[in-house]
Design an enzyme around this catalytic site. Structure first.
Site, PDB file in Angstrom:
ATOM      1  N   TYR A  37       2.425  -1.246  40.768  1.00 11.71           N
ATOM      2  CA  TYR A  37       1.701  -0.151  41.443  1.00 11.71           C
ATOM      3  C   TYR A  37       0.446  -0.670  42.128  1.00 11.71           C
ATOM      4  O   TYR A  37       0.130  -0.281  43.252  1.00 11.71           O
ATOM      5  CB  TYR A  37       1.354   0.959  40.446  1.00 11.71           C
ATOM      6  CG  TYR A  37       2.565   1.759  40.022  1.00 11.71           C
ATOM      7  CD1 TYR A  37       3.442   2.281  40.977  1.00 11.71           C
ATOM      8  CD2 TYR A  37       2.850   1.997  38.685  1.00 11.71           C
ATOM      9  CE1 TYR A  37       4.565   2.993  40.606  1.00 11.71           C
ATOM     10  CE2 TYR A  37       3.977   2.722  38.303  1.00 11.71           C
ATOM     11  CZ  TYR A  37       4.827   3.214  39.269  1.00 11.71           C
ATOM     12  OH  TYR A  37       5.931   3.923  38.907  1.00 11.71           O
ATOM     13  N   GLY A 118       6.212  22.565  19.427  1.00 14.26           N
ATOM     14  CA  GLY A 118       7.641  22.784  19.702  1.00 14.26           C
ATOM     15  C   GLY A 118       7.971  22.510  21.150  1.00 14.26           C
ATOM     16  O   GLY A 118       8.962  23.002  21.676  1.00 14.26           O
ATOM     17  N   ILE A 121       7.073  17.002  23.939  1.00 12.81           N
ATOM     18  CA  ILE A 121       6.708  15.790  23.197  1.00 12.81           C
ATOM     19  C   ILE A 121       7.143  15.901  21.743  1.00 12.81           C
ATOM     20  O   ILE A 121       7.642  14.941  21.153  1.00 12.81           O
ATOM     21  CB  ILE A 121       5.184  15.530  23.338  1.00 12.81           C
ATOM     22  CG1 ILE A 121       4.887  15.170  24.804  1.00 12.81           C
ATOM     23  CG2 ILE A 121       4.716  14.446  22.397  1.00 12.81           C
ATOM     24  CD1 ILE A 121       3.435  14.885  25.125  1.00 12.81           C
ATOM     25  N   GLU A 124      10.914  15.419  21.465  1.00 16.10           N
ATOM     26  CA  GLU A 124      11.296  14.053  21.867  1.00 16.10           C
ATOM     27  C   GLU A 124      10.918  13.051  20.776  1.00 16.10           C
ATOM     28  O   GLU A 124      11.725  12.214  20.380  1.00 16.10           O
ATOM     29  CB  GLU A 124      10.644  13.685  23.206  1.00 16.10           C
ATOM     30  CG  GLU A 124      11.274  14.458  24.367  1.00 16.10           C
ATOM     31  CD  GLU A 124      10.636  14.185  25.729  1.00 16.10           C
ATOM     32  OE1 GLU A 124       9.638  13.458  25.797  1.00 16.10           O
ATOM     33  OE2 GLU A 124      11.164  14.719  26.733  1.00 16.10           O
ATOM     34  N   GLY A 204       0.330  20.303  23.399  1.00 18.64           N
ATOM     35  CA  GLY A 204      -0.052  20.545  24.786  1.00 18.64           C
ATOM     36  C   GLY A 204      -1.150  19.625  25.272  1.00 18.64           C
ATOM     37  O   GLY A 204      -1.749  18.864  24.501  1.00 18.64           O
ATOM     38  N   HIS A 379      37.564  13.814  36.484  1.00 18.58           N
ATOM     39  CA  HIS A 379      38.201  13.838  35.184  1.00 18.58           C
ATOM     40  C   HIS A 379      38.459  12.430  34.679  1.00 18.58           C
ATOM     41  O   HIS A 379      38.874  11.589  35.464  1.00 18.58           O
ATOM     42  CB  HIS A 379      39.532  14.607  35.303  1.00 18.58           C
ATOM     43  CG  HIS A 379      40.190  14.813  33.979  1.00 18.58           C
ATOM     44  ND1 HIS A 379      39.728  15.721  33.050  1.00 18.58           N
ATOM     45  CD2 HIS A 379      41.278  14.209  33.422  1.00 18.58           C
ATOM     46  CE1 HIS A 379      40.511  15.673  31.984  1.00 18.58           C
ATOM     47  NE2 HIS A 379      41.447  14.770  32.173  1.00 18.58           N
TER      48      HIS A 379
END
Ligand code: NDP
Length: 406
Positions: A37, A118, A121, A124, A204, A379
């Site tokens: 970056y 909940g 994060i 996960e 949060g 399929h």
């Protein structure tokens, strides 16, 4: 590894896992990405100043460098993109808890973990730690995790988390943390206690605006501290703009990228462009993952005047039939009964995010259910189920109020 046995793999019982090696390689990868970056920026002709910045006036930024000296820079336009920071819940002993920042660099893989929250994060990390063998207790204050997602899919996620061995504590908050001889003692508002190695607060994130001196120069923030912006990401000071989590719109990396692109087109490209928040897909990387795009069933009922047709499919993905894993994949389409437009799609199962990205293009194009049906499936795949859901699971009359406060 567990699933491989019924495919014929004969694994010895001693399977080692080297947490430190994973962490080292993760850190190396982040360093590599940071380098990329930085190079991209400098190759594009960007001059970087490292330090903590704050506004002095509408055209002046002061940067305090790592050595403590401060320098001021003036500019025609200023863009605020300072993101958000994890918030801790204010309970006694909160200093014993960690956030996702520290969870990504723990010295040891915890054997026991308590997670509060909940959201993304929480589910996960519960999946990651449980997947690596830890005992995980997940506490959240609603009936189901992932408030804001489709209620039916939230129930599927909860069932899967439980199926993977995560202990769920719905409707429960933590009231106190205490250091004890054998770990951290966690007290709940139901009067229960458990002892654990790590407590993760995944409750949060708050916009990072406190130390930017925004109010002094007239940049208004809302009650959560988020920078107020118009549809073009312009703040209340005309030459100051803001994008990303610091504005608390949809807090996802690709959304911040979209906002940044629109900002640059508007300010430097001579093409005023508003970010488009319709049909933004997203994924929660619990195991198996949940991915969605468009409206969930509740939102569809609130936002359209038509009846809503719901199509659902729940099936054993092919690899689970041989492995014996008891975990169904669930898919759902929400359709406007009058226009036949597909308003929303959700999937919980392996590869859901990979599949949903393509479905998101279809929704962005305003695809109808008839167009989904006329698409030929691939399929055998799980994805083909999205184009073969022929029977309506239910029709929900316009204006129906679904049970809320889950
Ligand atoms: P979320 O906003 O997703 O979830 C916060 C959770 O904390 C909710 O369950 C909320 O409960 C709970 N909570 C908040 N305050 C309290 C409290 N005082 N006591 C108990 N529970 C509380 O935040 P996360 O921290 O999970 O993630 C932060 C951000 O990072 C999100 O905006 C997300 O978009 C982003 N993210 C995205 C990922 C992805 O795209 N895959 C991955 C990780 C993060 P309730 O619902 O009851 O309010």
């Amino acid at each position: 590894l567990q699933d491989s046995r019924n495919f014929g793999w004969e694994l010895s019982d001693e399977i080692g896992f080297n947490w430190k090696k994973l962490l080292h390689n993760k850190t190396q990868e982040i360093i590599r990405l940071n380098g990329i970056y930085k190079r991209l920026l400098s190759n594009a002709g960007v001059t970087m100043f490292e330090g903590e910045g704050k506004l002095i006036d509408a055209h002046l930024v002061e940067v305090t460098q790592p050595d403590g000296t401060a320098k001021q820079y003036s500019a025609k336009h200023i863009l605020i993109a300072t993101g958000s920071r994890a918030q801790l819940v204010n309970i006694p002993g909160k200093e014993l808890a960690i956030t996702s920042d520290e969870a990504l660099s723990l010295d040891e893989l915890p054997k026991r973990a308590v997670i509060l929250g909940g959201g993304y994060i929480a589910v996960e990390f519960a999946s990651i730690w449980r997947g690596m063998g830890a005992e995980v207790d997940l506490f959240y204050r609603k009936e189901l995790p992932l408030r804001g997602f489709d209620d039916e899919m939230r129930a599927v996620v909860a069932k899967n988390l439980e199926g993977r061995g995560i202990r769920l504590h719905p409707g429960t908050n933590l009231s106190e943390l205490r250091q004890s001889g054998d770990g951290i003692r966690v007290l709940t508002d139901h009067g229960d206690q458990i002892t654990t190695d790590v407590v993760l607060f995944a409750t949060g994130r708050l916009p990072n605006t406190k130390r930017l001196n925004l109010q002094a120069v007239g940049v208004e923030v809302d009650k959560t501290g988020a920078v107020k912006v118009d549809e073009y990401s312009r703040t209340t000071v005309p030459n100051i703009w803001a994008v990303g989590d610091v504005t608390n719109r949809i807090n996802l990396t690709p959304v911040a990228l979209m906002e940044g692109t629109c900002f640059s087109k508007t300010v430097f490209g001579g093409q005023p462009t508003k970010p488009d928040y319709i049909n933004v897909p997203c994924a929660v990387f619990c195991i198996p993952p949940l991915s969605v795009v468009g409206l969930n069933e509740q939102q569809a009922l609130e936002q359209t005047k038509s009846d809503i047709l719901v199509y659902t499919s729940s099936f054993n993905p092919m690899k689970n039939t041989i492995s014996g894993r008891q975990e169904k994949t669930t898919m759902k389409l929400v359709v406007d009964a009058e226009t036949d437009e597909v308003l929303g799609a959700s999937m919980c199962g392996p590869d859901a995010p990979e599949i949903m990205q393509g479905i998101a293009v279809a929704l962005k194009c305003g695809a109808t259910k008839a167009q989904f049906d006329s698409t030929v499936g691939i399929h055998p795949s799980a994805a083909e189920e999205f184009v073969t859901m022929r029977s309506i699971t239910r029709c929900v009359a316009a204006g129906t109020k679904l049970k809320t406060n889950l």
